[in-house]
Design a protein around this motif. Structure first.
Motif, PDB file in Angstrom:
ATOM      1  N   GLU A 107      51.717  29.982  47.046  1.00 13.64           N
ATOM      2  CA  GLU A 107      50.924  30.604  48.089  1.00 13.64           C
ATOM      3  C   GLU A 107      51.386  31.986  48.636  1.00 13.64           C
ATOM      4  OE1 GLU A 107      49.133  29.293  52.613  1.00 13.64           O
ATOM      5  OE2 GLU A 107      50.545  27.819  51.370  1.00 13.64           O
ATOM      6  N   SER A 108      52.456  32.099  49.136  1.00 13.05           N
ATOM      7  CA  SER A 108      53.032  33.150  49.470  1.00 13.05           C
ATOM      8  C   SER A 108      52.887  34.770  48.590  1.00 13.05           C
ATOM      9  CB  SER A 108      54.560  33.073  49.959  1.00 13.05           C
ATOM     10  OG  SER A 108      55.420  32.809  48.650  1.00 13.05           O
ATOM     11  N   GLN A 145      30.708  41.088  58.019  1.00 13.04           N
ATOM     12  CA  GLN A 145      30.569  39.540  57.973  1.00 13.04           C
ATOM     13  C   GLN A 145      31.796  38.914  58.961  1.00 13.04           C
ATOM     14  OE1 GLN A 145      27.837  37.865  57.081  1.00 13.04           O
ATOM     15  NE2 GLN A 145      26.639  39.521  56.739  1.00 13.04           N
ATOM     16  N   PHE A 146      32.971  39.624  58.434  1.00 11.27           N
ATOM     17  CA  PHE A 146      34.082  38.928  58.848  1.00 11.27           C
ATOM     18  C   PHE A 146      34.792  39.551  60.302  1.00 11.27           C
ATOM     19  CE2 PHE A 146      34.062  37.527  54.529  1.00 11.27           C
ATOM     20  CZ  PHE A 146      34.394  36.029  54.777  1.00 11.27           C
ATOM     21  N   ASP A 147      33.846  40.485  60.749  1.00 13.87           N
ATOM     22  CA  ASP A 147      34.464  41.325  61.857  1.00 13.87           C
ATOM     23  C   ASP A 147      35.689  41.961  61.815  1.00 13.87           C
ATOM     24  OD1 ASP A 147      34.140  42.340  64.653  1.00 13.87           O
ATOM     25  OD2 ASP A 147      34.876  40.508  65.399  1.00 13.87           O
ATOM     26  N   CYS A 148      35.968  42.582  60.669  1.00 11.29           N
ATOM     27  CA  CYS A 148      37.408  43.295  60.509  1.00 11.29           C
ATOM     28  C   CYS A 148      37.336  44.637  60.045  1.00 11.29           C
ATOM     29  CB  CYS A 148      38.227  42.503  59.509  1.00 11.29           C
ATOM     30  SG  CYS A 148      37.273  42.317  57.848  1.00 11.29           S
ATOM     31  N   CYS A 149      38.268  45.467  59.894  1.00 12.37           N
ATOM     32  CA  CYS A 149      38.366  46.725  59.558  1.00 12.37           C
ATOM     33  C   CYS A 149      39.535  47.106  58.839  1.00 12.37           C
ATOM     34  CB  CYS A 149      38.219  47.781  60.850  1.00 12.37           C
ATOM     35  SG  CYS A 149      38.113  49.538  60.568  1.00 12.37           S
ATOM     36  N   GLY A 150      39.560  47.735  57.556  1.00 12.10           N
ATOM     37  CA  GLY A 150      40.748  47.843  56.649  1.00 12.10           C
ATOM     38  C   GLY A 150      41.445  46.754  56.221  1.00 12.10           C
ATOM     39  N   VAL A 151      42.607  46.889  55.706  1.00  8.93           N
ATOM     40  CA  VAL A 151      43.521  45.824  55.219  1.00  8.93           C
ATOM     41  C   VAL A 151      44.081  45.167  56.448  1.00  8.93           C
ATOM     42  CG1 VAL A 151      45.293  45.246  53.719  1.00  8.93           C
ATOM     43  CG2 VAL A 151      43.712  47.028  53.080  1.00  8.93           C
ATOM     44  N   LYS A 187      42.707  35.736  55.443  1.00  9.37           N
ATOM     45  CA  LYS A 187      43.646  34.633  55.469  1.00  9.37           C
ATOM     46  C   LYS A 187      43.553  33.497  56.638  1.00  9.37           C
ATOM     47  CE  LYS A 187      48.922  34.146  55.627  1.00  9.37           C
ATOM     48  NZ  LYS A 187      50.117  34.657  55.664  1.00  9.37           N
ATOM     49  N   GLU A 188      43.212  33.815  57.775  1.00 11.25           N
ATOM     50  CA  GLU A 188      42.887  32.918  58.653  1.00 11.25           C
ATOM     51  C   GLU A 188      41.310  32.140  58.269  1.00 11.25           C
ATOM     52  OE1 GLU A 188      42.353  35.223  62.336  1.00 11.25           O
ATOM     53  OE2 GLU A 188      44.436  35.471  62.795  1.00 11.25           O
ATOM     54  N   PHE A 189      40.490  32.712  57.760  1.00 13.34           N
ATOM     55  CA  PHE A 189      39.423  31.987  57.244  1.00 13.34           C
ATOM     56  C   PHE A 189      39.659  30.940  56.280  1.00 13.34           C
ATOM     57  CE2 PHE A 189      35.908  31.405  54.054  1.00 13.34           C
ATOM     58  CZ  PHE A 189      34.916  31.015  54.942  1.00 13.34           C
ATOM     59  N   PHE A 190      40.615  31.291  55.245  1.00  5.72           N
ATOM     60  CA  PHE A 190      40.852  30.301  54.235  1.00  5.72           C
ATOM     61  C   PHE A 190      41.815  28.976  54.868  1.00  5.72           C
ATOM     62  CE2 PHE A 190      39.561  33.738  51.282  1.00  5.72           C
ATOM     63  CZ  PHE A 190      38.792  32.975  50.470  1.00  5.72           C
ATOM     64  N   GLU A 191      42.597  29.422  55.762  1.00  6.16           N
ATOM     65  CA  GLU A 191      43.461  28.524  56.294  1.00  6.16           C
ATOM     66  C   GLU A 191      42.654  27.666  57.473  1.00  6.16           C
ATOM     67  OE1 GLU A 191      46.309  30.773  58.664  1.00  6.16           O
ATOM     68  OE2 GLU A 191      47.734  30.845  56.850  1.00  6.16           O
ATOM     69  N   ASP A 192      41.730  28.040  57.845  1.00  7.95           N
ATOM     70  CA  ASP A 192      40.856  27.168  58.775  1.00  7.95           C
ATOM     71  C   ASP A 192      40.102  26.392  57.909  1.00  7.95           C
ATOM     72  OD1 ASP A 192      41.784  28.540  60.977  1.00  7.95           O
ATOM     73  OD2 ASP A 192      39.984  29.863  61.450  1.00  7.95           O
ATOM     74  N   THR A 196      38.785  21.408  54.845  1.00  5.70           N
ATOM     75  CA  THR A 196      37.577  21.110  53.952  1.00  5.70           C
ATOM     76  C   THR A 196      37.732  21.190  52.699  1.00  5.70           C
ATOM     77  OG1 THR A 196      36.470  21.799  56.097  1.00  5.70           O
ATOM     78  CG2 THR A 196      35.204  21.715  54.461  1.00  5.70           C
ATOM     79  N   THR A 197      38.379  22.335  52.327  1.00 12.13           N
ATOM     80  CA  THR A 197      38.418  22.422  50.645  1.00 12.13           C
ATOM     81  C   THR A 197      39.030  21.474  50.166  1.00 12.13           C
ATOM     82  OG1 THR A 197      38.394  24.903  51.259  1.00 12.13           O
ATOM     83  CG2 THR A 197      39.220  24.157  49.022  1.00 12.13           C
ATOM     84  N   GLY A 198      40.130  20.928  50.847  1.00  8.98           N
ATOM     85  CA  GLY A 198      41.182  19.927  50.127  1.00  8.98           C
ATOM     86  C   GLY A 198      40.302  18.574  50.041  1.00  8.98           C
ATOM     87  N   ILE A 199      39.497  18.338  51.151  1.00  9.36           N
ATOM     88  CA  ILE A 199      38.686  17.127  50.956  1.00  9.36           C
ATOM     89  C   ILE A 199      37.500  17.180  49.886  1.00  9.36           C
ATOM     90  CG2 ILE A 199      36.953  15.766  52.481  1.00  9.36           C
ATOM     91  CD1 ILE A 199      38.633  16.348  54.817  1.00  9.36           C
TER      92      ILE A 199
END
Length: 231
Positions: A107-108, A145-151, A187-192, A196-199
């Motif tokens: 994962e890391s 869509q994800f309300d972000c900017c840059g890396v 990263k936060e999106f996938f962690e949240d 659900t993904t596992g199920i």
């Protein structure tokens, strides 16, 4: 009684595989649409083969082909097609479990690789920013869509900050930009959505096991009946 149960099993398998076939066609269509209208390769140039559009295309083709084999094998009571369907489902389940284990183990490292690739994609976008307004379409889509900017934050863009980073006062001397970087947000999106993904993966594996059981039951019945490879 046994014949009635087997007929019920046969048509249930046909209906289930027909639904999977329709879902596979829908996924394939979505993948083609995203390939044509949303070229996400600029975000991760070295991981371009693993972008969402390509994954949807591969998934759609696999689901369509496997479900068609299961539908035709059950409908025609063909042992060869049923056995092929069983083996393909078994291989798919092994691949899914292997990928899940690798994601957990590395994962890391995967996170660091994605971060480096996002930086490379951003450098590519900055290089072409002055020449073409289409270069940043992928970044504009993700940043909006994800309300972000840059890396990591807005400073990654340097002097040429795209309008998709701006929240308000965009035409002023000191505009207000989105605070979070896209890598952190994704990263936060996938962690949240990890649970659900596992199920979803577990449920999908259960359906695959049921499909294998149905296929093998029908296969054994056809073998005992002496129908062979009748088409």
């Amino acid at each position: 009684m046994a014949q009635g149960c087997l007929k019920c099993l046969k048509y249930t398998m046909c209906f289930a595989n027909f639904l999977c076939f329709i879902c596979g066609v829908a996924v394939l269509g979505l993948g083609i649409y995203m390939t044509v209208f949303f070229r996400m390769a600029a975000l991760t140039p070295t991981l371009a083969s693993f972008n969402v559009a390509n994954m949807l295309l591969v998934s759609g083709i696999v689901i369509t082909c496997v479900s068609f084999l299961g539908f035709l094998g059950a409908l025609k009571e063909n042992r060869c097609l049923l056995l092929t369907f069983f083996l393909l489902l078994f291989l798919l389940m092994l691949v899914e479990l292997t990928v899940a284990c690798l994601l957990l183990m590395y994962e890391s490292k995967i996170g660091a690789m994605v971060e480096n690739d996002l930086r490379e994609g951003l450098r590519t976008a900055k290089t072409g920013f002055a020449n073409s307004t289409d270069v940043n379409n992928e970044w504009d889509l993700v940043q909006t869509q994800f309300d972000c900017c840059g890396v990591m934050n807005v400073t990654d863009w340097g002097a040429e900050v795209p309008k998709s980073c701006c929240l308000d006062r965009c035409d002023s001397v000191k505009p207000r930009y989105r605070e979070k970087g896209c890598f952190v947000t994704l990263k936060e999106f996938f962690e949240d959505n990890f649970l659900t993904t596992g199920i979803s993966v577990i449920v999908f594996c259960m359906f695959e096991v049921l499909g294998m059981c149905f296929a093998m039951t029908l296969f054994c019945h056809i073998s005992r009946s002496g129908l062979g490879y009748k088409l």
